[in-house]
Scaffold this motif. Structure first.
Motif, PDB file in Angstrom:
ATOM      1  N   ILE A  25     -36.847  21.305 -63.228  1.00  0.00           N
ATOM      2  CA  ILE A  25     -38.390  21.499 -62.399  1.00  0.00           C
ATOM      3  C   ILE A  25     -37.966  22.475 -61.151  1.00  0.00           C
ATOM      4  CG2 ILE A  25     -40.008  20.601 -60.663  1.00  0.00           C
ATOM      5  CD1 ILE A  25     -40.638  19.778 -63.823  1.00  0.00           C
ATOM      6  N   VAL A  26     -38.586  23.385 -60.855  1.00  0.00           N
ATOM      7  CA  VAL A  26     -38.623  24.288 -59.711  1.00  0.00           C
ATOM      8  C   VAL A  26     -40.280  23.954 -59.171  1.00  0.00           C
ATOM      9  CG1 VAL A  26     -38.551  26.515 -58.831  1.00  0.00           C
ATOM     10  CG2 VAL A  26     -37.358  25.936 -60.504  1.00  0.00           C
ATOM     11  N   GLU A  27     -40.084  23.713 -57.920  1.00  0.00           N
ATOM     12  CA  GLU A  27     -41.407  23.496 -56.991  1.00  0.00           C
ATOM     13  C   GLU A  27     -41.961  24.979 -56.456  1.00  0.00           C
ATOM     14  OE1 GLU A  27     -42.870  20.721 -56.370  1.00  0.00           O
ATOM     15  OE2 GLU A  27     -41.429  19.161 -56.833  1.00  0.00           O
ATOM     16  N   ARG A  28     -43.342  24.937 -56.572  1.00  0.00           N
ATOM     17  CA  ARG A  28     -43.857  26.340 -56.037  1.00  0.00           C
ATOM     18  C   ARG A  28     -43.219  27.773 -56.398  1.00  0.00           C
ATOM     19  NH1 ARG A  28     -43.824  22.548 -52.256  1.00  0.00           N
ATOM     20  NH2 ARG A  28     -41.628  23.328 -51.547  1.00  0.00           N
ATOM     21  N   ALA A  29     -43.290  27.801 -57.727  1.00  0.00           N
ATOM     22  CA  ALA A  29     -42.592  28.701 -58.675  1.00  0.00           C
ATOM     23  C   ALA A  29     -43.458  29.992 -58.997  1.00  0.00           C
ATOM     24  CB  ALA A  29     -41.939  28.225 -59.826  1.00  0.00           C
ATOM     25  N   VAL A  30     -42.838  30.797 -59.498  1.00  0.00           N
ATOM     26  CA  VAL A  30     -43.347  31.994 -60.120  1.00  0.00           C
ATOM     27  C   VAL A  30     -42.648  32.470 -61.174  1.00  0.00           C
ATOM     28  CG1 VAL A  30     -44.427  32.927 -58.097  1.00  0.00           C
ATOM     29  CG2 VAL A  30     -42.252  34.139 -58.841  1.00  0.00           C
ATOM     30  N   ILE A  31     -43.379  33.261 -62.086  1.00  0.00           N
ATOM     31  CA  ILE A  31     -42.689  33.874 -63.433  1.00  0.00           C
ATOM     32  C   ILE A  31     -42.914  35.254 -63.606  1.00  0.00           C
ATOM     33  CG2 ILE A  31     -42.242  33.679 -65.973  1.00  0.00           C
ATOM     34  CD1 ILE A  31     -43.599  30.733 -65.768  1.00  0.00           C
ATOM     35  N   ASP A  32     -41.986  36.230 -63.746  1.00  0.00           N
ATOM     36  CA  ASP A  32     -42.300  37.608 -64.059  1.00  0.00           C
ATOM     37  C   ASP A  32     -42.216  37.739 -65.503  1.00  0.00           C
ATOM     38  OD1 ASP A  32     -43.058  38.056 -61.321  1.00  0.00           O
ATOM     39  OD2 ASP A  32     -40.769  38.658 -60.894  1.00  0.00           O
ATOM     40  N   ILE A  33     -42.827  38.463 -66.271  1.00  0.00           N
ATOM     41  CA  ILE A  33     -42.719  38.655 -67.596  1.00  0.00           C
ATOM     42  C   ILE A  33     -43.123  40.442 -67.931  1.00  0.00           C
ATOM     43  CG2 ILE A  33     -43.877  38.220 -69.848  1.00  0.00           C
ATOM     44  CD1 ILE A  33     -45.031  35.811 -68.495  1.00  0.00           C
ATOM     45  N   VAL A  34     -42.162  40.885 -68.757  1.00  0.00           N
ATOM     46  CA  VAL A  34     -42.191  42.006 -69.224  1.00  0.00           C
ATOM     47  C   VAL A  34     -41.945  42.185 -70.679  1.00  0.00           C
ATOM     48  CG1 VAL A  34     -41.388  44.542 -69.013  1.00  0.00           C
ATOM     49  CG2 VAL A  34     -41.674  43.082 -66.887  1.00  0.00           C
ATOM     50  N   GLY A  35     -42.877  42.731 -71.779  1.00  0.00           N
ATOM     51  CA  GLY A  35     -42.582  42.939 -72.822  1.00  0.00           C
ATOM     52  C   GLY A  35     -42.329  41.557 -73.624  1.00  0.00           C
ATOM     53  N   GLY A  36     -42.905  40.693 -73.291  1.00  0.00           N
ATOM     54  CA  GLY A  36     -43.181  39.184 -73.840  1.00  0.00           C
ATOM     55  C   GLY A  36     -41.749  38.503 -73.573  1.00  0.00           C
ATOM     56  N   ARG A  37     -41.301  39.144 -72.693  1.00  0.00           N
ATOM     57  CA  ARG A  37     -40.079  37.996 -72.294  1.00  0.00           C
ATOM     58  C   ARG A  37     -40.003  37.850 -70.767  1.00  0.00           C
ATOM     59  NH1 ARG A  37     -35.577  38.269 -75.850  1.00  0.00           N
ATOM     60  NH2 ARG A  37     -36.579  38.241 -78.005  1.00  0.00           N
ATOM     61  N   VAL A  38     -39.318  36.605 -70.306  1.00  0.00           N
ATOM     62  CA  VAL A  38     -39.191  36.465 -68.770  1.00  0.00           C
ATOM     63  C   VAL A  38     -38.125  37.255 -68.442  1.00  0.00           C
ATOM     64  CG1 VAL A  38     -38.702  34.500 -67.351  1.00  0.00           C
ATOM     65  CG2 VAL A  38     -39.944  33.885 -69.353  1.00  0.00           C
ATOM     66  N   THR A  39     -38.484  37.875 -67.187  1.00  0.00           N
ATOM     67  CA  THR A  39     -37.326  38.665 -66.695  1.00  0.00           C
ATOM     68  C   THR A  39     -36.894  37.914 -65.283  1.00  0.00           C
ATOM     69  OG1 THR A  39     -39.160  39.792 -65.464  1.00  0.00           O
ATOM     70  CG2 THR A  39     -38.290  40.768 -67.486  1.00  0.00           C
ATOM     71  N   TRP A  40     -37.746  36.756 -64.946  1.00  0.00           N
ATOM     72  CA  TRP A  40     -37.409  36.457 -63.624  1.00  0.00           C
ATOM     73  C   TRP A  40     -38.362  34.861 -63.457  1.00  0.00           C
ATOM     74  CZ3 TRP A  40     -38.655  33.999 -59.003  1.00  0.00           C
ATOM     75  CH2 TRP A  40     -37.664  33.683 -57.974  1.00  0.00           C
ATOM     76  N   ALA A  41     -37.827  33.871 -63.059  1.00  0.00           N
ATOM     77  CA  ALA A  41     -38.428  32.509 -63.012  1.00  0.00           C
ATOM     78  C   ALA A  41     -37.599  31.550 -61.727  1.00  0.00           C
ATOM     79  CB  ALA A  41     -38.585  31.804 -64.158  1.00  0.00           C
ATOM     80  N   GLY A  42     -38.413  31.389 -60.868  1.00  0.00           N
ATOM     81  CA  GLY A  42     -37.951  30.592 -59.806  1.00  0.00           C
ATOM     82  C   GLY A  42     -38.966  30.085 -58.782  1.00  0.00           C
ATOM     83  N   ALA A  43     -38.242  29.858 -57.483  1.00  0.00           N
ATOM     84  CA  ALA A  43     -38.949  29.695 -56.339  1.00  0.00           C
ATOM     85  C   ALA A  43     -39.598  30.832 -55.877  1.00  0.00           C
ATOM     86  CB  ALA A  43     -38.313  28.997 -55.261  1.00  0.00           C
ATOM     87  N   SER A  44     -41.061  30.578 -55.454  1.00  0.00           N
ATOM     88  CA  SER A  44     -41.743  31.696 -55.033  1.00  0.00           C
ATOM     89  C   SER A  44     -41.026  32.409 -53.743  1.00  0.00           C
ATOM     90  CB  SER A  44     -43.093  31.540 -54.834  1.00  0.00           C
ATOM     91  OG  SER A  44     -43.344  30.228 -53.695  1.00  0.00           O
ATOM     92  N   SER A  45     -40.560  31.635 -53.062  1.00  0.00           N
ATOM     93  CA  SER A  45     -39.671  31.998 -51.571  1.00  0.00           C
ATOM     94  C   SER A  45     -38.622  33.085 -51.893  1.00  0.00           C
ATOM     95  CB  SER A  45     -39.234  31.120 -50.837  1.00  0.00           C
ATOM     96  OG  SER A  45     -38.424  30.093 -51.550  1.00  0.00           O
ATOM     97  N   GLU A  46     -38.126  33.037 -53.189  1.00  0.00           N
ATOM     98  CA  GLU A  46     -37.051  33.813 -53.593  1.00  0.00           C
ATOM     99  C   GLU A  46     -37.263  34.970 -54.383  1.00  0.00           C
ATOM    100  OE1 GLU A  46     -34.179  30.959 -55.443  1.00  0.00           O
ATOM    101  OE2 GLU A  46     -34.022  29.867 -53.562  1.00  0.00           O
ATOM    102  N   ALA A  47     -38.637  35.037 -54.973  1.00  0.00           N
ATOM    103  CA  ALA A  47     -39.046  35.816 -55.957  1.00  0.00           C
ATOM    104  C   ALA A  47     -38.977  37.311 -55.375  1.00  0.00           C
ATOM    105  CB  ALA A  47     -40.375  35.712 -56.258  1.00  0.00           C
TER     106      ALA A  47
END
Length: 398
Positions: A25-47
């Protein structure tokens, strides 16, 4: 390709080892997606700085889409009357011996048109997608002749053209011996006629190895022929009785052994040593009023566990993986977190889909957004539709 960022996530289930609990589990998170794949996922403070389209889920939880690694999705007819008979005390074996059971569905499926099979299968697949399933395994096995087995696998392939869901196909010609056919003659047909034709149409080969179905050595013969033709093996194992099928799955380096209601310690140990995934089927256990599989034994031995619906018209007419996770908690003694993991990452590993059931850079962006701030609500409120959104390869499809 325009990047997409999903933000406003209250709790993100990554299933990445080393995170918080089994769900990473990651609290207060974001996910970045390009071309159908996740490129980054983690805490919003580190995005990293956002780019492209931003989707705000406004404090909802996000997790990988469900992966259902055991279904018989392509069939015709129903067996509601059998459900009533079993509820009144009739055994699975007695129903099968009287011409019902699998053979009832075989007759209906053989008689159905391709259009009829496709329409029913697509409707079921749409329901699965609507409840958060993004990948589903589909078996043949309701033909028991070359023509119908091929038709089932071809219909299964067409589902993905109608519904944005990934379909993994399995050849299950050795599901039962058809009425009026000599047992050895039928096994010869499976090995010499069906396997060569069906090998290009499916990734896996499966055998129902159990009392009243196929014995261990018969199963070995079919699986060895399948492996020689290019299939990966999996087995219906130890559902109705102990047969040694789990040990055979280990010996064959099978992707999975499924059901396992009568698994013993030696079988569990062998599965652990060979990396065979245990696919547990709570809907079938409930419908058949069976003793639950020994989940604690599997956990103690370190066997990877997956959950599946076993969607079929006779013993588990379920479509929702949310329901399977909830049943696994109540029937098998799983924790909510382990049930959610097994319904996502566990299913992906059972299908050898390493980039699914996980949210990390490089993973397929198959995601489920639930209308709650914590994924535990999926098993805490199992009769509530909590699907806020489903993303398939980064595109919102529900």
């Amino acid at each position: 390709m325009i990047p997409t960022r999903i933000t406003g996530i209250s709790r993100l289930v990554t299933n990445v080892p080393g995170g918080e609990g089994p769900l990473g589990i990651v609290e207060r998170a974001v996910i970045d997606i390009v071309g159908g794949r996740v490129t980054w996922a983690g805490a919003s403070s580190e995005a990293p700085p956002p780019q492209g389209t931003i989707i705000d889920v406004e404090g909802r939880a996000v997790m990988p889409g469900f992966v259902d690694p055991h279904t018989h999705l392509v069939f015709a007819g129903d067996r509601a009357s059998e459900f009533g008979l079993r509820s009144s005390g009739a055994s699975y074996a007695s129903i099968h011996e009287s011409g019902g059971g699998i053979m009832s569905t075989v007759r209906s499926t053989r008689a159905a048109t391709d259009a009829g099979l496709l329409d029913g299968s697509v409707a079921r697949a749409r329901s699965m997608l609507a409840t958060g399933t993004t990948t589903v395994e589909v078996k043949s096995g309701y033909g028991l002749d070359l023509e119908t087995e091929v038709r089932i696998l071809e219909v299964a392939a067409r589902i993905a053209a109608e519904v944005p869901i990934d379909v993994v196909r399995t050849f299950l010609g050795a599901h039962a011996v058809p009425a009026g056919v000599d047992r050895n003659e039928y096994l010869d047909r499976v090995v010499n006629e069906m396997i060569p034709v069906c090998a290009p149409l499916a990734r896996y080969i499966d055998v129902f190895c159990d009392s009243g179905a196929f014995a261990v050595e018969e199963t070995r013969r079919v699986l060895e022929a399948g492996v020689a033709a290019g299939f990966r093996p999996r087995i219906h194992a130890e559902q109705l009785s102990y047969t040694g099928a789990a040990a055979l799955a280990a010996d064959m380096d099978a992707a999975s052994a499924d059901h396992l209601d009568h698994l013993d310690a030696a079988g569990a140990e062998a599965m652990a040593q060979h990396g065979v995934v245990a696919v547990l089927l709570p809907g079938a256990a409930l419908s058949m009023r069976a003793d639950p599989p020994p989940y604690r034994l599997l956990e103690e031995r370190g066997v990877t566990v997956a959950l599946a619906t076993d969607c079929n018209p006779g013993t588990s007419y379920w479509l929702s993986m949310q329901s399977m996770a909830a049943l696994a908690v109540g029937l098998f003694g799983m924790t909510p977190a382990k049930a959610i993991w097994s319904a996502t990452r566990g299913g992906a590993l059972a299908l050898e889909e390493s980039r699914k059931g996980i949210v990390t850079a490089g993973a397929v962006a198959d995601l489920l957004v639930i209308d709650a701030d914590d994924p535990i609500h999926l098993v805490y409120r199992p009769d509530t539709d909590l699907v806020w959104g489903v993303f398939k390869s980064g595109e919102r499809v529900v």
